[in-house]
Design a protein around this motif. Structure first.
Motif, PDB file in Angstrom:
ATOM      1  N   GLN A  15     -45.183  51.070 -61.122  1.00 40.03           N
ATOM      2  CA  GLN A  15     -43.421  50.516 -61.649  1.00 40.03           C
ATOM      3  C   GLN A  15     -43.828  49.205 -62.350  1.00 40.03           C
ATOM      4  O   GLN A  15     -42.914  48.632 -63.157  1.00 40.03           O
ATOM      5  CB  GLN A  15     -42.654  51.277 -60.253  1.00 40.03           C
ATOM      6  N   TYR A  16     -45.062  48.425 -61.609  1.00 38.25           N
ATOM      7  CA  TYR A  16     -44.719  47.055 -61.589  1.00 38.25           C
ATOM      8  C   TYR A  16     -46.309  46.369 -62.167  1.00 38.25           C
ATOM      9  O   TYR A  16     -46.397  45.334 -61.910  1.00 38.25           O
ATOM     10  CB  TYR A  16     -43.682  46.183 -60.118  1.00 38.25           C
ATOM     11  N   ARG A  27     -50.679  59.205 -46.265  1.00 40.61           N
ATOM     12  CA  ARG A  27     -50.568  59.925 -47.598  1.00 40.61           C
ATOM     13  C   ARG A  27     -49.054  59.161 -48.083  1.00 40.61           C
ATOM     14  O   ARG A  27     -49.161  58.796 -49.388  1.00 40.61           O
ATOM     15  CB  ARG A  27     -50.084  61.793 -47.682  1.00 40.61           C
ATOM     16  N   VAL A  28     -48.434  58.721 -47.271  1.00 43.57           N
ATOM     17  CA  VAL A  28     -47.060  58.430 -47.845  1.00 43.57           C
ATOM     18  C   VAL A  28     -47.107  56.575 -48.107  1.00 43.57           C
ATOM     19  O   VAL A  28     -46.644  56.608 -49.074  1.00 43.57           O
ATOM     20  CB  VAL A  28     -45.726  58.583 -47.031  1.00 43.57           C
ATOM     21  N   ARG A  29     -48.770  56.026 -47.390  1.00 43.35           N
ATOM     22  CA  ARG A  29     -48.513  55.036 -47.548  1.00 43.35           C
ATOM     23  C   ARG A  29     -49.407  55.230 -48.943  1.00 43.35           C
ATOM     24  O   ARG A  29     -48.941  53.841 -49.950  1.00 43.35           O
ATOM     25  CB  ARG A  29     -49.612  53.835 -46.799  1.00 43.35           C
ATOM     26  N   GLU A  30     -49.886  55.574 -49.624  1.00 42.16           N
ATOM     27  CA  GLU A  30     -51.154  55.465 -50.429  1.00 42.16           C
ATOM     28  C   GLU A  30     -50.069  56.018 -51.955  1.00 42.16           C
ATOM     29  O   GLU A  30     -50.068  55.016 -52.214  1.00 42.16           O
ATOM     30  CB  GLU A  30     -51.873  57.113 -50.618  1.00 42.16           C
ATOM     31  N   HIS A  61     -49.512  53.303 -55.016  1.00 45.19           N
ATOM     32  CA  HIS A  61     -49.291  53.316 -56.031  1.00 45.19           C
ATOM     33  C   HIS A  61     -48.291  53.555 -57.420  1.00 45.19           C
ATOM     34  O   HIS A  61     -48.221  53.080 -58.517  1.00 45.19           O
ATOM     35  CB  HIS A  61     -49.201  55.386 -56.253  1.00 45.19           C
ATOM     36  N   ARG A  62     -47.034  53.477 -56.214  1.00 45.06           N
ATOM     37  CA  ARG A  62     -45.245  53.598 -57.121  1.00 45.06           C
ATOM     38  C   ARG A  62     -44.916  51.751 -57.423  1.00 45.06           C
ATOM     39  O   ARG A  62     -45.234  51.710 -58.255  1.00 45.06           O
ATOM     40  CB  ARG A  62     -44.024  53.915 -56.100  1.00 45.06           C
ATOM     41  N   TYR A 115     -41.873  56.921 -61.675  1.00 48.84           N
ATOM     42  CA  TYR A 115     -42.978  57.535 -60.428  1.00 48.84           C
ATOM     43  C   TYR A 115     -42.324  58.128 -59.736  1.00 48.84           C
ATOM     44  O   TYR A 115     -43.127  58.123 -58.089  1.00 48.84           O
ATOM     45  CB  TYR A 115     -43.628  56.389 -60.269  1.00 48.84           C
ATOM     46  N   GLN A 116     -41.185  59.250 -59.406  1.00 51.34           N
ATOM     47  CA  GLN A 116     -40.066  59.519 -58.688  1.00 51.34           C
ATOM     48  C   GLN A 116     -41.548  60.389 -57.890  1.00 51.34           C
ATOM     49  O   GLN A 116     -42.095  61.392 -59.116  1.00 51.34           O
ATOM     50  CB  GLN A 116     -39.282  60.713 -59.974  1.00 51.34           C
TER      51      GLN A 116
END
Ligand SMILES: Cc1cc2nc3c(=O)[nH]c(=O)nc-3n(C[C@H](O)[C@H](O)[C@H](O)COP(=O)(O)OP(=O)(O)OC[C@H]3O[C@@H](n4cnc5c(N)ncnc54)[C@H](O)[C@@H]3O)c2cc1C
Length: 445
Positions: free
Chosen positions: A167-168, A155-158, A162-163, A86-87
């Protein structure tokens, strides 16, 4: 006299690695496996024209990777696909704004720069976090520290939500603050066009593996172990051995269907209580034609409509058939768990239509996984719940009276939830059983 030196429970990568190393060292070893196949969460479906990896697909970084070394030894073909962590911008990605228009390169670069900026702040925030802090708590603190306007922050919070999910497989508020600490990628990532299952197949060669043996009870004392398995179709099978290596997933360990007698000691039990299985499913969509952007590894959507379906990975280079992979992760995976296939596909296509309109075709083949419903996995991999620390992974594997050893992806602190973790935990368990070091590469030499 024991029937075997070591009984290994579970024929996934951890169990097979341990068994192979012990057998090579001259031990008598038996592997008991509940399924009618080996490989566990490395599982390749070959019912269609191509190999489809329903479980693991990536090596998350091939630099100094024992999995990469084993894959090379087993002659497995690989394709570079460095977007599995998820880079934000490891490779070309088509980003779409909340209203469905593609971001310009400059706008996409501003967005991914913001992610890197927050990630830098995040390191300190995580280090200073309270013991029961969530990944939401630390990411919010890192976002607030930037002083950005609401839109830019959102935008970054979303992205961070998602990461945590990709990822987990966990909702950001359920994942411990330290839950992504070991999520590092070293070098390129690769996938396997011929199927990841060649790895467990290679490790399994020559081993005594009893399929369809569902272990229900592990009795242990300083004198050894007695393992009870429901042996399909003949009834019950009792195996006794000097030692056992237990590699079943955390979901099975935590269930009432698998018991230790006496129960696990406090250090192992407490760690197990803080780890739990996630909800993470793969959805493969194969099409007649590729209607999406050329020359990108992935497509990502921003904004409120992206809550469930936000990322699609272009797997076309694997086999030449136009293919998108998306994930149902965390809340989305739990919600769609019992949906019929058509409903899932329609839900994903509705989101794709926001980006590509009438160009979106009906898929010619769909594969959707159901790891949550799998009694021998009970999810895709383990994650750290609130209050957990990274040490819980290693603590879970604390040797018990020299006779009982736990291994598997969730028992490895440095990059848990991966095939690498499974393999290295199997190696560690074998070394502990032998009481000496043995090179992990002996498993594929
Ligand atoms: C959808 C998905 C995607 C993933 N993606 C990646 C990826 O891209 N890269 C990556 O590195 N990792 C990935 N992983 C994680 C990776 O697959 C696992 O970490 C790894 O395969 C776990 O190996 P293991 O040996 O610890 O466990 P398993 O493979 O689960 O092996 C345990 C074995 O125990 C058996 N078992 C269970 N209960 C019993 C019982 N009662 N009696 C006897 N046997 C039992 C199971 O059938 C299984 O064969 C993914 C996993 C999933 C599900």
């Amino acid at each position: 006299m024991h029937e075997f030196d070591t009984v290994v429970i579970g024929a996934g990568v951890a169990g097979l690695t341990a068994a192979r190393l012990l057998a090579k060292s001259g031990q008598s070893v038996v592997v008991l496996e509940a399924r009618d196949r080996i490989g566990g969460r490395v599982h390749t479906d070959r019912s269609g024209a191509h190999a489809t990896d329903l479980g693991a697909s990536w090596i998350h970084g091939i630099t100094d990777s024992p999995v990469a070394e084993a894959a090379a030894a087993f002659g497995m073909q690989t394709i570079e696909f460095t977007v599995g962590g998820y880079q934000p911008n490891s490779r070309p990605i088509a980003y779409y704004s909340p209203n469905g228009t593609r971001l310009s390169d400059a706008d996409a670069a501003r967005f991914t720069d913001d992610i890197h900026t927050v990630d830098e702040t995040l390191l300190e925030t995580v280090a200073a976090s309270a013991p029961d802090a969530s990944y939401r708590d630390v990411t919010e603190a890192a976002l607030v520290a930037q002083g950005w306007d609401e839109d830019r922050t959102q935008r970054v919070r979303e992205y961070l939500e998602h990461r945590a999910e990709e990822q987990y497989g966990a909702w950001i508020e359920d994942l411990a603050a330290h839950g992504l600490d070991d999520d590092a990628i070293d070098g390129d990532e690769v996938v396997f066009p011929g199927g990841y299952d060649r790895l467990p197949a290679g490790l399994a060669e020559g081993l005594d593996i009893r399929l369809s043996h569902t272990v229900t009870r592990v009795q242990w004392s300083k004198g050894g172990v007695t393992v009870t398995a429901a042996d399909d179709p003949t009834g019950e099978r009792i195996v006794n051995a000097a030692r056992a290596i237990v590699t079943v997933p955390v979901g099975v360990l935590r269930s009432d269907d698998f018991t230790f007698d006496p129960p696990l000691p406090e250090i192992n039990a407490a760690a197990l209580g803080r780890l739990t299985m996630n909800a993470f499913e793969k959805i493969f969509l194969r099409f007649e034609t590729a209607f999406w952007d050329d020359d990108v590894y992935a497509i990502r959507q921003q904004g409120p409509d992206s809550r469930w379906w936000h990322s699609w990975y272009d797997l076309t280079p694997l086999h030449g058939t136009p293919t998108l992979l998306t994930f149902a992760a965390g809340p989305a995976a739990r919600e769609i768990r019992d949906w019929p296939e058509d409903r899932v596909v329609e839900s994903v296509l509705a989101q794709l239509r926001r980006l590509y309109g009438a160009r979106v075709e009906r898929p010619i083949r769909v594969d959707i996984t159901a790891w949550q419903n799998d009694p021998f996995a009970r999810g895709s991999y383990a994650y750290m719940t609130l209050g957990s620390t990274t040490a819980d992974h290693d603590d879970l594997a604390t040797p018990i009276e020299g006779v009982l050893h736990l291994a598997g992806e969730a028992t490895w602190t440095d990059d848990p939830a991966t095939v690498t973790a499974a393999l290295l935990s199997g190696h560690r368990a074998a070394c502990r059983v032998l009481g000496r070091e043995i090179a992990v590469a002996e498993a594929w030499r």
